[in-house]
Design a protein around this motif. Structure first.
Motif, PDB file in Angstrom:
ATOM      1  N   MET A 209       7.570  -7.516 -12.121  1.00 52.97           N
ATOM      2  CA  MET A 209       9.935  -7.719 -12.770  1.00 52.97           C
ATOM      3  C   MET A 209      10.346  -8.291 -12.219  1.00 52.97           C
ATOM      4  SD  MET A 209      11.613  -3.691 -13.336  1.00 52.97           S
ATOM      5  CE  MET A 209      10.762  -3.521 -12.105  1.00 52.97           C
ATOM      6  N   PRO A 210      10.181  -9.816 -12.958  1.00 52.22           N
ATOM      7  CA  PRO A 210      10.162 -11.545 -11.995  1.00 52.22           C
ATOM      8  C   PRO A 210      11.026 -11.780 -10.669  1.00 52.22           C
ATOM      9  CG  PRO A 210       9.361 -11.579 -13.773  1.00 52.22           C
ATOM     10  CD  PRO A 210       8.967 -10.287 -14.050  1.00 52.22           C
ATOM     11  N   SER A 211      12.770 -11.112 -11.674  1.00 48.09           N
ATOM     12  CA  SER A 211      13.893 -11.383 -11.726  1.00 48.09           C
ATOM     13  C   SER A 211      14.428  -9.991 -10.419  1.00 48.09           C
ATOM     14  CB  SER A 211      14.643 -11.432 -13.156  1.00 48.09           C
ATOM     15  OG  SER A 211      14.807 -12.034 -13.800  1.00 48.09           O
ATOM     16  N   ARG A 212      13.700  -9.354 -10.299  1.00 48.03           N
ATOM     17  CA  ARG A 212      13.835  -8.333  -9.367  1.00 48.03           C
ATOM     18  C   ARG A 212      13.197  -8.090  -7.991  1.00 48.03           C
ATOM     19  NH1 ARG A 212      17.258  -3.584 -10.925  1.00 48.03           N
ATOM     20  NH2 ARG A 212      15.606  -2.394 -10.030  1.00 48.03           N
ATOM     21  N   ASN A 213      12.238  -9.396  -8.544  1.00 46.46           N
ATOM     22  CA  ASN A 213      10.953  -9.327  -7.634  1.00 46.46           C
ATOM     23  C   ASN A 213      10.258  -7.864  -6.886  1.00 46.46           C
ATOM     24  OD1 ASN A 213       9.445 -11.312  -5.928  1.00 46.46           O
ATOM     25  ND2 ASN A 213      10.972 -10.769  -3.507  1.00 46.46           N
ATOM     26  N   GLU A 214       9.874  -7.167  -8.347  1.00 45.84           N
ATOM     27  CA  GLU A 214       9.120  -5.940  -7.791  1.00 45.84           C
ATOM     28  C   GLU A 214       8.584  -5.584  -8.433  1.00 45.84           C
ATOM     29  OE1 GLU A 214      11.509  -3.511  -8.743  1.00 45.84           O
ATOM     30  OE2 GLU A 214      13.229  -3.765  -7.534  1.00 45.84           O
ATOM     31  N   VAL A 215       7.035  -5.046  -8.138  1.00 42.34           N
ATOM     32  CA  VAL A 215       6.089  -4.710  -8.079  1.00 42.34           C
ATOM     33  C   VAL A 215       5.600  -4.062  -9.600  1.00 42.34           C
ATOM     34  CG1 VAL A 215       3.846  -4.593  -8.149  1.00 42.34           C
ATOM     35  CG2 VAL A 215       5.219  -6.745  -6.725  1.00 42.34           C
ATOM     36  N   THR A 216       5.770  -3.756 -10.652  1.00 40.24           N
ATOM     37  CA  THR A 216       5.268  -2.418 -11.057  1.00 40.24           C
ATOM     38  C   THR A 216       4.008  -1.988 -10.978  1.00 40.24           C
ATOM     39  OG1 THR A 216       4.580  -3.327 -13.008  1.00 40.24           O
ATOM     40  CG2 THR A 216       7.102  -2.716 -12.787  1.00 40.24           C
ATOM     41  N   GLN A 217       2.899  -2.762 -10.998  1.00 40.40           N
ATOM     42  CA  GLN A 217       1.484  -1.739 -10.717  1.00 40.40           C
ATOM     43  C   GLN A 217       0.717  -2.838 -10.309  1.00 40.40           C
ATOM     44  OE1 GLN A 217      -1.154  -1.759 -14.515  1.00 40.40           O
ATOM     45  NE2 GLN A 217      -0.951  -0.186 -14.035  1.00 40.40           N
ATOM     46  N   MET A 218      -0.786  -2.432  -9.749  1.00 39.47           N
ATOM     47  CA  MET A 218      -1.742  -3.654  -8.853  1.00 39.47           C
ATOM     48  C   MET A 218      -2.780  -3.102  -8.801  1.00 39.47           C
ATOM     49  SD  MET A 218      -1.404  -5.332  -4.525  1.00 39.47           S
ATOM     50  CE  MET A 218      -1.852  -4.635  -3.610  1.00 39.47           C
ATOM     51  N   THR A 219      -3.694  -4.127  -9.733  1.00 42.18           N
ATOM     52  CA  THR A 219      -4.862  -3.275  -9.482  1.00 42.18           C
ATOM     53  C   THR A 219      -6.413  -4.348  -9.197  1.00 42.18           C
ATOM     54  OG1 THR A 219      -4.615  -2.363 -12.383  1.00 42.18           O
ATOM     55  CG2 THR A 219      -6.849  -2.341 -10.922  1.00 42.18           C
ATOM     56  N   VAL A 220      -6.586  -4.140  -8.019  1.00 39.44           N
ATOM     57  CA  VAL A 220      -7.695  -4.323  -7.230  1.00 39.44           C
ATOM     58  C   VAL A 220      -9.196  -3.746  -7.317  1.00 39.44           C
ATOM     59  CG1 VAL A 220      -7.733  -4.915  -4.865  1.00 39.44           C
ATOM     60  CG2 VAL A 220      -5.719  -5.498  -5.480  1.00 39.44           C
ATOM     61  N   THR A 221     -10.307  -4.768  -7.601  1.00 41.49           N
ATOM     62  CA  THR A 221     -11.178  -4.482  -7.676  1.00 41.49           C
ATOM     63  C   THR A 221     -12.343  -4.863  -6.906  1.00 41.49           C
ATOM     64  OG1 THR A 221     -12.348  -5.207  -9.603  1.00 41.49           O
ATOM     65  CG2 THR A 221     -10.947  -3.320 -10.308  1.00 41.49           C
ATOM     66  N   GLY A 222     -13.840  -4.653  -6.168  1.00 39.90           N
ATOM     67  CA  GLY A 222     -14.306  -5.718  -5.557  1.00 39.90           C
ATOM     68  C   GLY A 222     -13.574  -5.319  -3.831  1.00 39.90           C
ATOM     69  N   GLU A 223     -15.214  -6.446  -2.933  1.00 36.24           N
ATOM     70  CA  GLU A 223     -13.904  -6.471  -1.717  1.00 36.24           C
ATOM     71  C   GLU A 223     -13.163  -8.480  -1.370  1.00 36.24           C
ATOM     72  OE1 GLU A 223     -17.349  -6.161   0.827  1.00 36.24           O
ATOM     73  OE2 GLU A 223     -18.414  -3.944  -0.485  1.00 36.24           O
ATOM     74  N   TRP A 224     -12.441  -7.554  -1.136  1.00 30.84           N
ATOM     75  CA  TRP A 224     -11.352  -9.202  -0.691  1.00 30.84           C
ATOM     76  C   TRP A 224     -11.557  -9.061   0.764  1.00 30.84           C
ATOM     77  CZ3 TRP A 224      -9.172 -11.870  -3.966  1.00 30.84           C
ATOM     78  CH2 TRP A 224      -9.586 -11.685  -5.488  1.00 30.84           C
ATOM     79  N   SER A 225     -11.219 -10.470   1.780  1.00 29.95           N
ATOM     80  CA  SER A 225     -10.752  -9.807   3.129  1.00 29.95           C
ATOM     81  C   SER A 225      -9.159 -10.029   2.797  1.00 29.95           C
ATOM     82  CB  SER A 225     -10.806 -11.987   3.434  1.00 29.95           C
ATOM     83  OG  SER A 225     -10.528 -12.886   3.077  1.00 29.95           O
ATOM     84  N   THR A 226      -8.274  -9.942   3.806  1.00 30.16           N
ATOM     85  CA  THR A 226      -7.062 -10.079   3.949  1.00 30.16           C
ATOM     86  C   THR A 226      -6.711 -11.308   3.964  1.00 30.16           C
ATOM     87  OG1 THR A 226      -7.251  -8.577   5.672  1.00 30.16           O
ATOM     88  CG2 THR A 226      -4.706  -9.916   5.452  1.00 30.16           C
ATOM     89  N   PRO A 227      -6.608 -12.641   3.950  1.00 31.15           N
ATOM     90  CA  PRO A 227      -6.248 -13.809   3.947  1.00 31.15           C
ATOM     91  C   PRO A 227      -6.615 -14.064   2.440  1.00 31.15           C
ATOM     92  CG  PRO A 227      -7.339 -14.102   6.273  1.00 31.15           C
ATOM     93  CD  PRO A 227      -7.745 -12.630   5.042  1.00 31.15           C
ATOM     94  N   LYS A 228      -7.844 -13.521   1.864  1.00 26.21           N
ATOM     95  CA  LYS A 228      -8.116 -14.082   0.222  1.00 26.21           C
ATOM     96  C   LYS A 228      -7.035 -13.347  -1.165  1.00 26.21           C
ATOM     97  CE  LYS A 228     -10.953 -17.029  -0.567  1.00 26.21           C
ATOM     98  NZ  LYS A 228     -10.330 -18.279  -0.806  1.00 26.21           N
ATOM     99  N   ILE A 229      -6.770 -12.620  -0.060  1.00 24.16           N
ATOM    100  CA  ILE A 229      -6.128 -11.163  -1.123  1.00 24.16           C
ATOM    101  C   ILE A 229      -4.705 -11.364  -1.382  1.00 24.16           C
ATOM    102  CG2 ILE A 229      -5.545  -9.175   0.278  1.00 24.16           C
ATOM    103  CD1 ILE A 229      -5.977  -6.813  -1.573  1.00 24.16           C
ATOM    104  N   ASN A 230      -4.168 -11.552   0.027  1.00 24.99           N
ATOM    105  CA  ASN A 230      -2.425 -11.921   0.261  1.00 24.99           C
ATOM    106  C   ASN A 230      -2.341 -14.157  -0.927  1.00 24.99           C
ATOM    107  OD1 ASN A 230      -1.834 -10.340   2.117  1.00 24.99           O
ATOM    108  ND2 ASN A 230      -2.342 -11.461   3.709  1.00 24.99           N
ATOM    109  N   GLU A 231      -3.536 -14.654  -1.012  1.00 21.88           N
ATOM    110  CA  GLU A 231      -3.769 -15.959  -1.483  1.00 21.88           C
ATOM    111  C   GLU A 231      -3.346 -15.329  -3.209  1.00 21.88           C
ATOM    112  OE1 GLU A 231      -5.898 -19.793  -1.792  1.00 21.88           O
ATOM    113  OE2 GLU A 231      -6.427 -18.473  -0.813  1.00 21.88           O
ATOM    114  N   ALA A 232      -3.915 -14.736  -3.434  1.00 25.51           N
ATOM    115  CA  ALA A 232      -4.466 -14.382  -4.651  1.00 25.51           C
ATOM    116  C   ALA A 232      -2.921 -13.119  -5.903  1.00 25.51           C
ATOM    117  CB  ALA A 232      -5.720 -13.054  -4.526  1.00 25.51           C
TER     118      ALA A 232
END
Length: 256
Positions: free
Chosen positions: A205-228
């Motif tokens: 919800m962009p106006s409230r700056n709240e995430v209602t759902q996040m889905t991740v698949t595969g292997e990610w490094s911490t810097p990459k997932i932060n950038e994504a």
């Protein structure tokens, strides 16, 4: 020692048969242009319209590149008698694919999981207490599957809910990113999703700056997932402005 020009070099690499589709070698180049001409961090143009289905309480049509979705919302209407009394309303979500939606006729993704994920993404944004003892039904139909289907479905469904007059804490927007080697591709196409190393989808919800759902698949490094995550959140914010402009345009047409 290098082989002769034009000859096929010998190799002792193991066979990759049975593994996922090999991605093009050009993906190692950060300046690579994608199949539809976009740069790595460029989203597809978004075409949004409300009022696509006259018989529904609210509806919307979304076209993101070759991904085309139509969503109809019915209700709030009285819940079935078999359901127990509740002070909060209920949300039902159903996603289906047209038989011609994919390149191979009739070969469509499993919709049960997609419907469940859509429900989770929208439920947190709807003020369910505003319609007790009643149910809101959301029906999404994918007319053409061109990649990033679920984010487009979620965005279109949020617009349809707003068109139906359902009370929301905020609009819901969704964007996904694919990881291919060292590169991040926002709003991937079906072709790009087929050989991705990992994917990340954020619904917020962009106006409230709240995430209602996040889905991740595969292997990610911490810097990459932060950038994504930052890429998705920034794109979600801009998409929210487009959705609001669509609603304002529809309201001005109605008043005229």
């Amino acid at each position: 020692m290098a082989g002769k020009s034009g000859s096929t070099p010998a190799t002792y690499s193991p066979s990759l048969s049975g593994q996922k589709k090999k991605r093009p070698p050009v993906l190692t180049d950060s300046n690579w242009i994608r199949p539809d001409g976009r740069t790595l961090h460029q989203c597809r143009p978004a075409f949004l319209r409300t009022g696509a289905v006259n018989s529904a309480s609210g509806s919307a049509y979304a076209e993101f590149g070759n991904t085309k979705v139509i969503v109809s919302v019915f209700g709030p209407r009285e819940s079935k008698k078999a359901m127990m009394y509740s002070n909060s309303g209920r949300l039902n979500c159903n996603v289906s694919y047209a038989t011609f939606a994919t390149h191979v006729r009739g070969q469509t993704p499993e919709t049960k999981d997609i419907s469940s994920m859509l429900h989770k993404a929208l439920e947190g944004a709807i003020i369910l207490k505003s319609f007790p003892k009643t149910t809101v039904d959301v029906f999404a139909l994918v007319l053409e599957s061109g990649g990033s289907d679920l984010p487009v479905i979620t965005t279109c469904a949020s617009l349809a809910l707003a068109d139906a007059g359902i009370m929301l804490y905020d609009m819901v927007t969704s964007v996904s990113v694919s990881c291919l080697g060292k590169n991040l591709l926002i709003d991937p196409l079906s072709e790009e999703e087929s050989y991705q190393d990992g994917s990340l989808m954020i619904t917020c919800m962009p106006s409230r700056n709240e995430v209602t759902q996040m889905t991740v698949t595969g292997e990610w490094s911490t810097p990459k997932i932060n950038e994504a995550m930052q890429l998705c959140i920034d794109a979600c914010s801009k998409l929210g402005k487009i959705m609001r402009s669509c609603l304002k345009e529809a309201a001005s047409v109605t008043q005229d």
